[in-house]
Design an enzyme around this catalytic site. Structure first.
Site, short mmCIF file in Angstrom:
data_model
loop_
_atom_site.label_atom_id
_atom_site.label_comp_id
_atom_site.label_asym_id
_atom_site.label_seq_id
_atom_site.Cartn_x
_atom_site.Cartn_y
_atom_site.Cartn_z
N GLU A 142 31.68 -62.32 -30.24
CA GLU A 142 31.09 -62.90 -31.45
C GLU A 142 29.82 -63.69 -31.14
O GLU A 142 29.37 -64.51 -31.92
CB GLU A 142 32.11 -63.80 -32.15
CG GLU A 142 32.43 -65.09 -31.44
CD GLU A 142 33.44 -64.98 -30.30
OE1 GLU A 142 33.78 -66.03 -29.75
OE2 GLU A 142 33.88 -63.87 -29.96
N ASP A 150 35.85 -57.23 -37.44
CA ASP A 150 34.74 -56.30 -37.30
C ASP A 150 33.84 -56.31 -38.54
O ASP A 150 32.62 -56.25 -38.44
CB ASP A 150 35.26 -54.87 -37.06
CG ASP A 150 35.89 -54.69 -35.69
OD1 ASP A 150 35.78 -55.60 -34.85
OD2 ASP A 150 36.51 -53.63 -35.49
N HIS A 189 41.78 -57.36 -36.59
CA HIS A 189 40.50 -56.99 -35.99
C HIS A 189 39.60 -56.22 -36.95
O HIS A 189 38.37 -56.29 -36.85
CB HIS A 189 40.73 -56.18 -34.71
CG HIS A 189 41.27 -57.03 -33.60
ND1 HIS A 189 40.46 -57.79 -32.80
CD2 HIS A 189 42.54 -57.26 -33.19
CE1 HIS A 189 41.19 -58.44 -31.92
NE2 HIS A 189 42.47 -58.14 -32.14
#
Length: 195
Positions: free
Chosen positions: A114, A88, A84
């Site tokens: 997203e 990010d 993640h």
């Protein structure tokens, strides 16, 4: 009298400082309420208000306004393969890339996960296609997840006379779905049928 004047001056200075700080705090709170903390893009709350404003401006002056829903293709794979934190980073990089690839008047909103919304005033179908072609080139050249290319799909619609916000958004959303079904890494524009 001198002591009273001094006290009033001091009180005036403190009042001015307090008012200034209160104004800054209010602006910070407003920014926090309308900004996505991860990416810095505006959030859904800000989007709702801007859509209404854009529709009102269109009804007033008749200039075209376009809405594009943009989705990072196969984003779950990025999170699954690289974590993640990398996901990010890709999201933040994408927002930065969009800001550098679009006009200052274009507004980017993080819609969820997203998925992003790009609101482009004074933009017709031809301008939407050009803007997305430019953005797609930049994404291909600059957006990577640990060295692997990232692509985006988009669905766009130009507001029609008498159309509601919900109908306009639904057309762009349906166009995004068609872009994904057609193989991703493309724009599908929900254009009016030929006359």
């Amino acid at each position: 009298p001198l002591a009273v004047l001094s006290a009033l001056a001091v009180n005036g200075v403190f009042a001015a400082i307090f008012a200034s700080q209160s104004g800054r705090r209010r602006q910070q709170l407003e920014r926090l309420a309308t900004c996505d903390a991860l990416t810095g893009a505006e959030n859904r709350r800000a989007l709702e208000a801007e859509l209404e404003r854009a529709i009102a401006a269109f009804r007033r002056d008749g200039r075209p306004v376009a809405l594009a829903l943009i989705d990072l293709d196969h984003f779950k794979r990025i999170n699954d393969r690289f974590g993640h934190e990398e996901g990010d980073r890709v999201l933040r990089r994408f927002v930065d890339l969009v800001r550098r690839s679009t006009r200052a008047t274009d507004r980017l909103f993080r819609y969820g996960g997203e998925e992003f919304v790009l609101l482009m005033e004074h933009t017709d179908e031809i301008a939407v296609e050009r803007a997305f072609a430019n953005l797609r080139r930049r994404v291909h050249a600059e957006l990577r997840a640990r060295g692997e290319a990232v692509t985006v799909s988009a669905g766009a619609a130009v507001l029609r006379h008498g159309e509601t916000r919900e109908a306009w958004f639904a057309r762009a959303d349906a166009a995004l779905y068609r872009a994904k079904q057609a193989g991703r890494d493309r724009l599908v524009l929900d254009a009016p049928p030929p006359a």
